[in-house]
Design an enzyme around this catalytic site. Structure first.
Site, PDB file in Angstrom:
ATOM      1  N   ARG A  64       0.957  -1.122  -0.008  1.00  0.00           N
ATOM      2  CA  ARG A  64       0.119   0.003  -0.090  1.00  0.00           C
ATOM      3  C   ARG A  64       1.030   1.260   0.098  1.00  0.00           C
ATOM      4  NH1 ARG A  64      -2.917   2.316   4.770  1.00  0.00           N
ATOM      5  NH2 ARG A  64      -4.847   3.759   3.862  1.00  0.00           N
ATOM      6  N   HIS A  68       0.821   4.125  -2.719  1.00  0.00           N
ATOM      7  CA  HIS A  68       0.425   5.469  -2.435  1.00  0.00           C
ATOM      8  C   HIS A  68       1.547   6.424  -2.866  1.00  0.00           C
ATOM      9  CE1 HIS A  68      -3.073   4.886   0.490  1.00  0.00           C
ATOM     10  NE2 HIS A  68      -3.320   4.232  -0.411  1.00  0.00           N
ATOM     11  N   ASN A  96      -3.054   8.258   4.027  1.00  0.00           N
ATOM     12  CA  ASN A  96      -1.714   7.802   4.613  1.00  0.00           C
ATOM     13  C   ASN A  96      -1.655   7.669   5.869  1.00  0.00           C
ATOM     14  OD1 ASN A  96      -0.741   7.623   1.805  1.00  0.00           O
ATOM     15  ND2 ASN A  96       0.192   9.804   1.616  1.00  0.00           N
ATOM     16  N   HIS A 195      -5.895  -6.215  -2.634  1.00  0.00           N
ATOM     17  CA  HIS A 195      -6.759  -6.187  -1.377  1.00  0.00           C
ATOM     18  C   HIS A 195      -6.755  -7.604  -0.823  1.00  0.00           C
ATOM     19  CE1 HIS A 195      -8.578  -2.129  -2.133  1.00  0.00           C
ATOM     20  NE2 HIS A 195      -7.411  -1.788  -1.894  1.00  0.00           N
TER      21      HIS A 195
END
Length: 327
Positions: A64, A68, A96, A195
């Site tokens: 992740r 990001h 975040n 995910h």
């Protein structure tokens, strides 16, 4: 001279191949540190694996973090920078605030600075850690990480909010968000498969349980049995601390189970469920039910994502510490 070289390249590999060279993370290459820091990738892997062996939640966190990072100013480690008195950095933007694992990145950087000072970028470390952490359970790398990225010197919370896809997005917004980074619908669906590991905070999906259209209703596209289960975890709209597995019962195992639960209308976020609202996207979900195909496409999609707007050559800098720019 320059034109004749271009012509020679086109004649040798064809126009489409030449365009591919121009567009694909120019400046990155395999074993970039082979001469300047030959043990760099081994150091990254060994420290990453040491931590993942003790904490199986880390792969989802690093995957992740890398995602990001790449969606804001490209894969330049801007997500690792701390806020200053005059600037709120990406790290402190809402999407975040739940990131974790910065201490592992810092340890790797510290080790590399002792071994090869000011050589290995934080951007490359983050790209490698994401790959190595997810690959730990298989004992081999799941995708290639060409290196040679350099570190950005700008990090703004406002840009994180503007660029990172939201769990509340519908299909149209998701598609546009990925297209802005030159990623296709196929890559959107495949990367959503990330995910299959990790957790989600209640406040990013509880509207689907309690107030979907603002009338105290539930999202009709959410499996009712699953919705009842989620309500036992997330007791109210205001709960912003409770976490729930994104792939129930399999949240630390990297596989394609995410697509199976999606087909049962058990995708946790609105952005997950959105993948079934478009026929083309839904067809890709069906394709990803084949584990071998998912792994192959995930490999390709991660390799492409890792080249988004990278800084190479003399752009940016090689940070001495990942959380601050060089003074």
């Amino acid at each position: 001279m320059k034109n004749s070289l271009v012509f020679l390249l086109i004649s040798l590999i064809g126009l489409s191949g030449f365009v591919g060279i121009l567009c694909r993370g120019g400046g990155l290459k395999k074993d970039f540190y082979e001469k300047s820091c030959p043990h760099a990738e081994h150091i990254v892997q060994s420290i990453t694996w040491k931590y993942v062996a003790c904490n199986s939640t880390l792969p989802a966190k690093f995957l992740r973090m890398h995602f990001h990072d790449c969606f804001v100013r490209g894969c330049d480690a801007s997500v690792l920078l701390d806020s200053t008195a005059n600037n709120s950095a990406e790290k402190d933007a809402v999407p975040n605030q739940s990131l974790a694992g910065f201490d592992v990145i810092d340890e790797i950087k510290s080790h590399l600075e002792k071994t090869c000072p000011e050589v290995v970028s934080c951007a490359d470390i983050l790209a490698l850690v994401a790959r190595d952490s997810v690959s730990f359970q298989f004992g081999r790398p799941l995708w290639e990480v060409p290196t040679g990225r350099r570190d950005g010197i700008i990090s703004r919370a406002s840009e994180a909010l503007a660029n990172i896809p939201s769990p509340f997005f519908n299909f149209t917004t998701l598609k546009q968000s990925f297209a802005n980074k030159s990623l296709t619908v196929h890559e959107l669906v495949v990367l959503s498969g990330g995910h299959t590991i990790g957790v989600g905070h209640c406040n990013f999906f509880s509207n689907r349980l309690y107030n979907f259209t603002g009338k105290g209703d539930a999202d009709p596209s959410l499996n009712s049995t699953y919705a009842s289960f989620l309500k036992t975890k997330c007791k109210s709209l205001s709960d912003n601390t409770t976490i729930v597995e994104m792939d129930p019962g399999s949240s630390v195992s990297f596989d394609n189970n995410y697509f199976s639960i999606l087909k049962q209308n058990k995708g946790l976020f609105q952005s997950d469920a959105a993948l079934l609202t478009d026929q083309g996207s839904s067809n890709i979900v069906d394709e990803m039910l084949n584990l071998e195909k998912f792994f192959d496409k995930f490999k390709q999609s991660m390799e492409k994502m890792g080249t988004i707007e990278v800084l190479t050559g003399t752009s940016g800098e090689i940070r001495k510490k990942c959380n601050v720019i060089n003074s």
